[in-house]
Design a protein around this motif. Structure first.
Motif, PDB file in Angstrom:
ATOM      1  N   ILE A 104      -6.257 -22.732 -18.094  1.00 40.40           N
ATOM      2  CA  ILE A 104      -5.643 -21.555 -17.464  1.00 40.40           C
ATOM      3  C   ILE A 104      -5.793 -20.343 -18.379  1.00 40.40           C
ATOM      4  CG2 ILE A 104      -3.461 -20.523 -16.707  1.00 40.40           C
ATOM      5  CD1 ILE A 104      -2.494 -23.367 -16.051  1.00 40.40           C
ATOM      6  N   GLU A 105      -5.404 -20.524 -19.627  1.00 33.67           N
ATOM      7  CA  GLU A 105      -5.405 -19.428 -20.588  1.00 33.67           C
ATOM      8  C   GLU A 105      -6.806 -18.848 -20.772  1.00 33.67           C
ATOM      9  OE1 GLU A 105      -3.698 -20.657 -24.331  1.00 33.67           O
ATOM     10  OE2 GLU A 105      -5.103 -19.353 -25.399  1.00 33.67           O
ATOM     11  N   MET A 106      -7.780 -19.715 -20.957  1.00 28.66           N
ATOM     12  CA  MET A 106      -9.140 -19.251 -21.242  1.00 28.66           C
ATOM     13  C   MET A 106      -9.785 -18.643 -19.994  1.00 28.66           C
ATOM     14  SD  MET A 106      -9.942 -19.563 -24.427  1.00 28.66           S
ATOM     15  CE  MET A 106      -8.875 -20.139 -25.760  1.00 28.66           C
ATOM     16  N   THR A 107      -9.539 -19.237 -18.833  1.00 29.09           N
ATOM     17  CA  THR A 107     -10.084 -18.656 -17.602  1.00 29.09           C
ATOM     18  C   THR A 107      -9.553 -17.232 -17.442  1.00 29.09           C
ATOM     19  OG1 THR A 107     -10.173 -20.830 -16.566  1.00 29.09           O
ATOM     20  CG2 THR A 107     -10.267 -18.931 -15.101  1.00 29.09           C
ATOM     21  N   GLU A 108      -8.269 -17.077 -17.636  1.00 25.65           N
ATOM     22  CA  GLU A 108      -7.684 -15.742 -17.475  1.00 25.65           C
ATOM     23  C   GLU A 108      -8.196 -14.786 -18.553  1.00 25.65           C
ATOM     24  OE1 GLU A 108      -3.492 -16.519 -17.156  1.00 25.65           O
ATOM     25  OE2 GLU A 108      -3.708 -17.230 -15.069  1.00 25.65           O
ATOM     26  N   ARG A 109      -8.355 -15.289 -19.747  1.00 22.08           N
ATOM     27  CA  ARG A 109      -8.919 -14.469 -20.812  1.00 22.08           C
ATOM     28  C   ARG A 109     -10.292 -13.933 -20.405  1.00 22.08           C
ATOM     29  NH1 ARG A 109      -9.817 -14.026 -26.820  1.00 22.08           N
ATOM     30  NH2 ARG A 109     -12.083 -14.062 -26.963  1.00 22.08           N
ATOM     31  N   ARG A 110     -11.128 -14.838 -19.882  1.00 20.67           N
ATOM     32  CA  ARG A 110     -12.479 -14.410 -19.518  1.00 20.67           C
ATOM     33  C   ARG A 110     -12.475 -13.361 -18.418  1.00 20.67           C
ATOM     34  NH1 ARG A 110     -13.391 -20.020 -20.778  1.00 20.67           N
ATOM     35  NH2 ARG A 110     -12.926 -20.671 -18.660  1.00 20.67           N
ATOM     36  N   PHE A 111     -11.596 -13.515 -17.461  1.00 20.76           N
ATOM     37  CA  PHE A 111     -11.594 -12.546 -16.369  1.00 20.76           C
ATOM     38  C   PHE A 111     -10.880 -11.257 -16.728  1.00 20.76           C
ATOM     39  CE2 PHE A 111     -12.960 -16.155 -13.852  1.00 20.76           C
ATOM     40  CZ  PHE A 111     -13.904 -15.554 -13.038  1.00 20.76           C
ATOM     41  N   LYS A 112      -9.883 -11.369 -17.566  1.00 22.40           N
ATOM     42  CA  LYS A 112      -9.141 -10.159 -17.956  1.00 22.40           C
ATOM     43  C   LYS A 112     -10.044  -9.172 -18.667  1.00 22.40           C
ATOM     44  CE  LYS A 112      -4.492 -11.254 -18.619  1.00 22.40           C
ATOM     45  NZ  LYS A 112      -3.577 -11.862 -19.594  1.00 22.40           N
ATOM     46  N   LYS A 113     -11.017  -9.700 -19.401  1.00 20.74           N
ATOM     47  CA  LYS A 113     -11.914  -8.803 -20.127  1.00 20.74           C
ATOM     48  C   LYS A 113     -12.668  -7.866 -19.185  1.00 20.74           C
ATOM     49  CE  LYS A 113     -14.290 -11.884 -22.217  1.00 20.74           C
ATOM     50  NZ  LYS A 113     -15.478 -12.279 -22.956  1.00 20.74           N
ATOM     51  N   LEU A 114     -12.841  -8.282 -17.942  1.00 25.42           N
ATOM     52  CA  LEU A 114     -13.562  -7.424 -16.993  1.00 25.42           C
ATOM     53  C   LEU A 114     -12.791  -6.142 -16.693  1.00 25.42           C
ATOM     54  CD1 LEU A 114     -14.911 -10.023 -14.377  1.00 25.42           C
ATOM     55  CD2 LEU A 114     -16.166  -8.957 -16.251  1.00 25.42           C
ATOM     56  N   GLU A 115     -11.491  -6.199 -16.881  1.00 26.28           N
ATOM     57  CA  GLU A 115     -10.657  -5.027 -16.567  1.00 26.28           C
ATOM     58  C   GLU A 115     -11.147  -3.768 -17.275  1.00 26.28           C
ATOM     59  OE1 GLU A 115      -8.220  -4.880 -14.328  1.00 26.28           O
ATOM     60  OE2 GLU A 115      -8.675  -6.994 -13.872  1.00 26.28           O
ATOM     61  N   ILE A 116     -11.582  -3.945 -18.528  1.00 27.84           N
ATOM     62  CA  ILE A 116     -11.965  -2.764 -19.300  1.00 27.84           C
ATOM     63  C   ILE A 116     -13.262  -2.142 -18.810  1.00 27.84           C
ATOM     64  CG2 ILE A 116     -10.775  -3.462 -21.415  1.00 27.84           C
ATOM     65  CD1 ILE A 116     -13.506  -4.355 -22.480  1.00 27.84           C
ATOM     66  N   LEU A 117     -13.906  -2.783 -17.839  1.00 33.51           N
ATOM     67  CA  LEU A 117     -15.162  -2.231 -17.330  1.00 33.51           C
ATOM     68  C   LEU A 117     -14.947  -1.448 -16.033  1.00 33.51           C
ATOM     69  CD1 LEU A 117     -17.474  -5.353 -17.858  1.00 33.51           C
ATOM     70  CD2 LEU A 117     -16.855  -3.579 -19.510  1.00 33.51           C
ATOM     71  N   LYS A 118     -13.698  -1.297 -15.627  1.00 30.25           N
ATOM     72  CA  LYS A 118     -13.453  -0.747 -14.293  1.00 30.25           C
ATOM     73  C   LYS A 118     -13.308   0.766 -14.232  1.00 30.25           C
ATOM     74  CE  LYS A 118     -11.712  -4.932 -12.169  1.00 30.25           C
ATOM     75  NZ  LYS A 118     -10.541  -5.661 -11.660  1.00 30.25           N
ATOM     76  N   ASP A 119     -13.506   1.423 -15.373  1.00 29.21           N
ATOM     77  CA  ASP A 119     -13.342   2.873 -15.350  1.00 29.21           C
ATOM     78  C   ASP A 119     -14.694   3.602 -15.387  1.00 29.21           C
ATOM     79  OD1 ASP A 119     -14.109   2.176 -17.831  1.00 29.21           O
ATOM     80  OD2 ASP A 119     -12.710   3.485 -18.891  1.00 29.21           O
ATOM     81  N   SER A 120     -15.707   2.967 -14.842  1.00 27.95           N
ATOM     82  CA  SER A 120     -17.049   3.550 -14.921  1.00 27.95           C
ATOM     83  C   SER A 120     -17.220   4.743 -13.988  1.00 27.95           C
ATOM     84  CB  SER A 120     -18.093   2.491 -14.569  1.00 27.95           C
ATOM     85  OG  SER A 120     -17.981   1.421 -15.432  1.00 27.95           O
ATOM     86  N   GLU A 144      -8.155 -16.584 -29.793  1.00 28.48           N
ATOM     87  CA  GLU A 144      -6.689 -16.698 -29.757  1.00 28.48           C
ATOM     88  C   GLU A 144      -6.036 -15.696 -28.820  1.00 28.48           C
ATOM     89  OE1 GLU A 144      -3.277 -17.911 -32.850  1.00 28.48           O
ATOM     90  OE2 GLU A 144      -4.678 -16.378 -33.541  1.00 28.48           O
ATOM     91  N   SER A 145      -6.440 -14.460 -28.942  1.00 22.75           N
ATOM     92  CA  SER A 145      -5.735 -13.426 -28.174  1.00 22.75           C
ATOM     93  C   SER A 145      -6.103 -13.487 -26.710  1.00 22.75           C
ATOM     94  CB  SER A 145      -6.101 -12.053 -28.707  1.00 22.75           C
ATOM     95  OG  SER A 145      -7.389 -11.699 -28.265  1.00 22.75           O
ATOM     96  N   GLN A 146      -5.275 -12.896 -25.856  1.00 23.23           N
ATOM     97  CA  GLN A 146      -5.673 -12.671 -24.479  1.00 23.23           C
ATOM     98  C   GLN A 146      -6.196 -11.250 -24.442  1.00 23.23           C
ATOM     99  OE1 GLN A 146      -5.273 -14.169 -21.141  1.00 23.23           O
ATOM    100  NE2 GLN A 146      -5.122 -16.182 -22.090  1.00 23.23           N
TER     101      GLN A 146
END
Ligand code: TPP
Ligand code: TPP
Ligand code: SF4
Ligand code: SF4
Ligand code: MG
Ligand code: MG
Lengths: 564, 289, 564, 289
Positions: free
Chosen positions: C437-453, C400-402
């Protein structure tokens, strides 16, 4: 003022039979010299479910499905509710008053298709009543449909004496009904004379015919939407001496079987869609490594994994160039129109046979399911490449030269081992560093000969270039024309040959301030590919499962190009 | 390239490997066929799996046939593509038990049901040789290997019973050390009109040396596990073949052969008789507006 | 002058037993506080065949295998001929005069290893004679080897009383022989004190231990070089309650089985190499689509298709990011050293569990087969991420959530369908554009949290940055140090996190004149990835199946950076 | 989410499709199991193939189990991963004949040899429904479909004989219209400790309507093809089961059941008894310099 172009959308429940009417309407108009394109979206269920199809008719070649609807024909409540807002301000809604009831207005017109049809003695002529009404609404001369009816059911030995007069009567009933009630869009201009005869077909049929023209001799495949119809076409038409076609047990069997057949000297092809394409990864690497010519058609559908089988997308580009591990860069040809589906398939075969390796033909659901008239190809003017076959009898080594070398064919001189492991000149496995260098360079050097392909390049002086790929070509070019009308300074580049890109075009693009790439995916796959090759490219993306609308592109391009 | 002489090829079987015997048998069978049919050796194609066994295709001596050394598990589809489009060729598949019965297992039934006319020679050592000794489908339950350090936790797979249950039209079983018999089986498989499998016990001296068990040792009082099929066996009788497989340990010889099933090539020829000859102009015409 | 670093190469025939001696020699030195790294290349055949291994010993951590050979130990004619030219000018060749004869010189020294060993009463101590000779040659104190012998065979109840004194005698015999004949490289400096205890292992063992530390609960795999040893490790060590390990029938079974296990709540992993990785394409798309955390290790080997199973390469990068059709962009972590193999595996699990999807751990043959000492990891200081599990009982919807949403686990509340087709919030199939649209963006948005390595960044002001990846880190850094000694103005950037790249680092790189990427592939895969992200990157490529030599990099970098 | 109510889900079976009956039977079997074992429905996971049949997982009514709808042909590996790591769950596979016996065929034998404790329900309509009517492995030779316009050129595949030949520890055959019987078979399969397959004739009214042939028509004098297995049959007797499959057309009921083979879970438990409990510190220590 006369019309030059209109869009009719038909919406109802799958199985109601209006889809064939929509195609028939388009087809009838092409017979009269108009241009037509259909666009459909199907539910995933087999029978029933909300379905719609749209037909665009024009006096000029049709580039896209059409953004707005001139006439909406609806067959149930749900269809009316879903689609009513997409009708143009001065458009009409025609509904089947046998099936539903809508508050009448000057925009909305109900006709009892079947009831009226019955008065001709043939209830099944309901579609004809509808078409007659439609013709009157959009200003198409009724004779266009009458001619169609005569041709379609003229064979009285097959259809009997009654059908033609009944259907013509039904057409008139529909037409009169509209006339009586005073509805009318505008007369459509007469069709322009065409100097080539036309054929009317969809993208998968064009691919199949292209493969046949290129001389395909071996086809195996596994059913998958939206590629299945290519398998079905082949199963019907490739059943001949010295040819072979079969439905195999999986895509893994398909890819390795076509490699086996091509190794045996046959022009070979398979077609699939995303999930099947992913299963072919390892096999594609084998064809690259052992240098076996094959054509693999990927009719793209929506989404990763099982995704959206009945929707369109252009999201397999990156994985089609490097589908497998190791250093590979597969040639990719992507048609942008139904006509190009035919020619791109021939080019794909030519490429495969010329450079001796796998070629990906990247089509799309949007092309596969679209029906369109295109000029009938002139078979005699086609350039078909055939494999260079080894004739030399003494000490010939398949992998000796750095460059294209003739292929030995089992049964003839020059035995070698087609090897997926790194190998020496005779195809035997070796681990020597110098051999891996030599063979890797050999494999990549062969791509050089593919770099002189054709491309379109308009307004080449502009600093901003619009460059869609694949099925986004149509709406892209329509947008380009609109931008030119508005005097916006923008150039146009287009090619079916996505990898390797035509060398001259690439050099041109590298010098541009901005290359705008409309594409139906999230990642902006082609623009990322262009950037990796030194082009300053930016995508306009869409990932809805549907093709672009022209106005959306016009807006986006205007915004992007003004930012600079 | 008549004789092979390749200094760069860098694979050798271990001393005593069963595959040496299979190689000799195969060479002899191919030779016999080319002599009997008076066809050139160039009409033969050897399609090899990935494994020690698959290296066969590079190690064959003498006048060279064509070869194909592709992906692990994919010999049969390659053979299917080649043979169905080139029925004039003699197509031979050589592969290991892992290649054929594990990762490639999905491809057997389809060829059985089509009766693809190729001859398959399986070198079964009940182990993965090339990857250095893991268990394979034909390894017995409880067997200790590098990947089953506490014993294999799957039942062993009986390939002969499996082939018979699929109705494969020629099924034979051989032993790598009995080169002459084996060569005869392979030859029979090659001339059989349809899908033929010669399943060979070919011990891996490095990771699963079963010579003694298979051949027995009178000195140690070990009965041989592999024994010739009784002469009275009628290879056209599938039931009887199944019983032999059920009761005997490793029967050697032709278990089953049926010539009534048409081959894939014959089946496809039937279709061409049913369909009209096409040409591009008439095909295009059917789409005319 | 004392030495700080030397390289010994052992060459002969597989099965001659010198490989264990080479590893023993390295291991003995690490026990004395030196740093060691081995490097081996094996033939593809199982027994016999030309084999060699190289051991580099240093007072500092060892970054690469060493360009040149100080001492070459050969066991047959072929080995001598093949390797003799790689010995340094002031190096030595030690040969086994039981096996071959070479014209003696001041550079070449023959010792009858076995003959001498026999005089101790134990012919099998031949390796010890060799090691003793070696110690003397390279100036390692004999006590280092004596201690090793005592520890290794000290258990008299197991090995008897004789072995230790015999082996020590053999060491002395070898050492004396060299001393008598006056050969000597130079004394090696004493080892520097280490403040952490060390372990000695190869990359695959480090990955296995990393996975164990991260809490892997489910492992299935299919044998393939050079990943097989991970399967074997797991088969031995993951046999515990609530864990599961099994050799399955193919890589397709492996990838889908780990997805099933992870769906059930278990931390799951498989390991493979190129061909197996390509077969996993479709499964990887499924894990991405259904948002199932898994770790897939790809231990890269050479070439496309079956390729070069026993050689190293870094050519799976592009296909590991987009292994499958559709819009996917898989997170990729690539360790550069044996130590990083351990930590990268933990990070890969952390990423998988955090963003809930597949993560590729991209290792290499060169790391898998290298033995090396590394500081023993401090288990207590590790940060282990665990999955957020749904606890809510009422009307919880998985998708459900983004953003990251807790995962329901079968048996607990929150049932949903893990779906490879596009889906709605509860996982049921849907074709609605807004949902795609919603699910595609959901899947890619999750990558954001991996960018602080994390990343390394040295000399960050330089306009030219050297940025290798994976196993090219070692030789790359050694080259970097050499360039710094030469006062060449160059910066250093490095990260294990190749996709998505650490955001800050990417921004930095985008502002640089040139980023130089040494990588072991033809295409220049990482630099092309960087260019597609707006970085002006250029590769130094090599595709020999072998790792870089440091001097080659120094030369290439010097040339590239001076061109600018 | 207790009851399902999903306006966005857009798939429906065609009127009369056999899968409706299978759905009812499956719902009842799951319900029975949850009642008998007093386990929550959340302990059930339905793993579906891709095909009309696979849509089962979205169409189940009432209180919802967990579901997995993955890739075409890959139900069994997903089930293997799930069940071997979560033996506490009740794992059910639902798939079509194409999914299970064509592209997914390679996965059957391995689970048979491991005796993976999951229950598989196959909806066999001898056709590819979802892709609109191509031939499947169980289509008969000569059958006309969109992909075999001149007739299928492969022998039909006999799934029941195949299952039995692999020694699968529970094999049953059902008919979609006999919902009560079918439900009982599925229930028995679920509680069977080991690999169980309930193979259901589930006609496709759209592309291969076989109702009349299967059920027969007294009016038209058509004998039913599908008939219950004789009560005298002993399901522990594999030979007898094989004979039934050989002689009767479509036998309905439990053909074979064996409870002697340990399940994969039990096999793995045996290993854990043989190995020492590990911990990371001792593992690291074994690599100390
Ligand atoms: C897709 C893929 N997976 C795994 C491998 C690694 N591999 C090479 S040979 C082999 C098994 C060989 O066993 P078998 O077929 O029995 O042949 P043998 O070596 O015993 O003759 C494996 C797993 C591979 N090459 N490709
Ligand atoms: C890898 C892959 N190949 C092909 C398909 C297309 N496809 C979807 S369902 C199906 C066959 C369905 O037949 P069956 O399993 O018998 O199920 P049914 O529809 O008859 O219930 C196929 C080929 C796919 N989704 N994925
Ligand atoms: S490992 Fe075994 S199968 Fe391979 S060559 Fe050696 S003996 Fe033969
Ligand atoms: S196509 Fe056949 S299998 Fe699919 S829903 Fe319709 S009747 Fe059922
Ligand atoms: Mg084997
Ligand atoms: Mg079906």
């Amino acid at each position: 003022m006369k019309n030059t172009d209109f869009v009719v959308r038909f919406a109802g429940e799958g199985g109601q039979g209006f889809l064939s009417a929509a195609i028939g309407f388009a087809s009838a108009n092409t017979k009269a010299g108009y241009h037509a394109q259909t666009f459909a979206t199907f539910p995933s269920q087999i029978t029933g479910g909300p379905t719609w199809m749209q037909t665009r008719i024009s006096i000029d070649p049709v580039l896209s499905r059409g953004d707005e609807v001139d006439v909406l024909v609806v067959f149930n409540e749900y269809a009316y509710e879903t689609h009513k807002n997409e009708v143009k301000e001065n458009g009409f809604i025609l509904y089947d008053s046998d099936q539903l009831n809508i508050e009448p207005s000057e925009k909305v017109l109900g006709i009892a298709f079947e009831k009226l049809a019955k008065t001709t003695g043939n209830a099944r002529a309901a579609n004809m009543v509808m078409m007659g009404a439609l013709a009157e609404l959009v200003g198409v001369n009724l004779s266009v449909l009458e001619d169609f009816v005569k041709e379609r059911w003229g064979d009285t030995s097959r259809y009997g004496e009654q059908i033609v007069p009944q259907n013509i009567a039904a057409l008139k009933l529909g037409s009169n009904e509209v006339q009586d009630r005073g509805f009318k869009l505008a007369e459509i201009e007469p069709a322009k004379p065409l100097n080539t005869s036309q054929i009317f077909l969809n993208g998968n049929e064009a691919i199949s015919l292209g493969a046949y023209s290129a001389g395909v001799e071996f086809y195996v495949g596994y059913p998958i939407s939206p590629a299945t119809t290519i398998l079905i076409w082949m199963e019907k038409n490739l059943v001949e001496k010295n040819k072979f076609v079969h439905q195999v047990s999986s895509e893994i069997e398909a890819i390795t079987a076509i490699i086996g057949a091509s190794y045996g000297g046959k022009k070979s092809m398979t077609a699939t869609a995303g999930p099947g394409f992913s299963l072919m990864s390892e096999g594609l690497g084998l064809a690259w490594m052992a240098e076996i010519p094959i054509v693999v058609v990927d009719v793209q559908r929506g989404g990763p994994a099982t995704g959206l089988p009945t929707k369109t997308e252009q999201s397999d580009l990156l994985s089609s160039i490097t589908p497998a591990h190791g250093d590979v860069s597969l040639p990719v040809v992507a048609p942008g129109t139904v006509e190009e589906c035919f020619y791109a398939t021939i080019e794909a075969f030519n490429w495969a046979e010329k450079y001796q390796g796998p070629v990906i033909l990247l089509s799309e659901h949007g092309l596969a399911e679209r029906q369109q008239n295109i000029p009938k190809p002139d078979i005699n003017s086609l350039k078909i490449e055939n494999r260079i076959i080894n004739q030399s009898t003494d000490n010939y080594y398949r992998y000796e030269s750095q460059g294209i070398s003739p292929m030995p064919i089992p049964g003839s001189p020059g035995p070698y081992v087609a090897n997926a492991s790194e190998h020496d000149k005779m195809g035997d496995t070796t681990h020597l560093p110098e051999r891996h260098i030599e063979m890797t360079e050999r494999r990549f050097k062969k791509l050089e000969i593919l770099k002189d392909s054709k491309y379109e390049y308009i307004n080449s002086k502009s600093e901003i270039i619009l460059m869609p790929w694949g099925g986004s070509k149509g709406p892209g070019f329509e947008a380009f024309e609109k931008l030119q009308e508005k005097n916006i300074d923008i150039g146009w580049a287009y090619t079916m040959f996505l990898n390797p890109l035509p060398e001259k075009l690439l050099i041109e693009l590298q010098s541009k301030k901005l290359v705008i790439v409309p594409e139906l995916n999230y990642l902006g796959q082609f623009s990322s590919l262009l950037r990796s090759q030194g082009v300053n490219a930016k995508s306009i993306t869409q990932y809805t499962g549907l093709p672009f609308k022209v106005q959306y592109l016009v807006d986006q391009i205007t915004e992007l190009s003004s930012k600079r | 390239m008549a004789e092979k002489n390749n200094p760069e090829y860098d694979f050798k079987w271990c001393p005593g490997c069963g595959d040496f015997g299979v190689k000799k048998a195969l060479e002899a069978a191919i030779k016999k066929k080319t002599i009997e049919t008076e066809e050139p050796i160039l009409n033969n194609v050897v399609i090899a799996g990935i494994g020690c066994s698959g290296n066969m295709v590079h190690l064959l001596e003498g006048e060279q046939p064509y070869g194909f050394h592709g992906l692990h598990g994919r010999t049969l589809p390659v053979a299917m593509g080649l043979k169905s489009s080139r029925p004039d060729l003699n197509v031979i598949v050589v592969a290991g038990d892992g290649d054929f019965l594990s990762i490639g297992a999905e491809h057997i039934a389809p060829q059985a049901k089509r009766n693809l006319d190729v001859c398959v020679v399986i070198m079964d050592n009940a182990v993965y040789g090339l990857t250095k000794g893991q268990s394979s489908p034909t390894s017995e339950e409880g067997m200790i290997t590098s990947s089953t350090p506490y014993g294999k936790t799957e039942q062993g797979f009986d390939p002969l019973a499996y082939y018979l249950s699929l109705g494969i039209s020629f099924v034979a079983s051989g032993l790598s050390s009995k080169i002459k018999d084996l060569s005869e089986l392979i030859y029979e498989g090659m001339i059989h009109p349809g899908f033929s499998i010669v399943h060979v016990q070919s011990p891996c001296t490095e990771y699963n040396n079963t010579y003694e068990i298979l051949k027995g040792s009178p000195k140690k009082g070990i009965e041989p596990l592999a024994k010739p099929i009784d002469e009275s066996h009628n290879p056209n009788d599938l039931k009887q073949a199944m019983e032999i497989v059920d009761t005997s340990n490793i029967p050697l010889g032709i278990l089953y052969q049926s010539k009534v099933q048409p081959t894939l090539t014959q089946r496809f020829e039937d279709l061409t008789n049913k369909s009209k000859q096409k040409d591009i102009e008439s095909l295009l015409k059917s789409y005319s507006v």
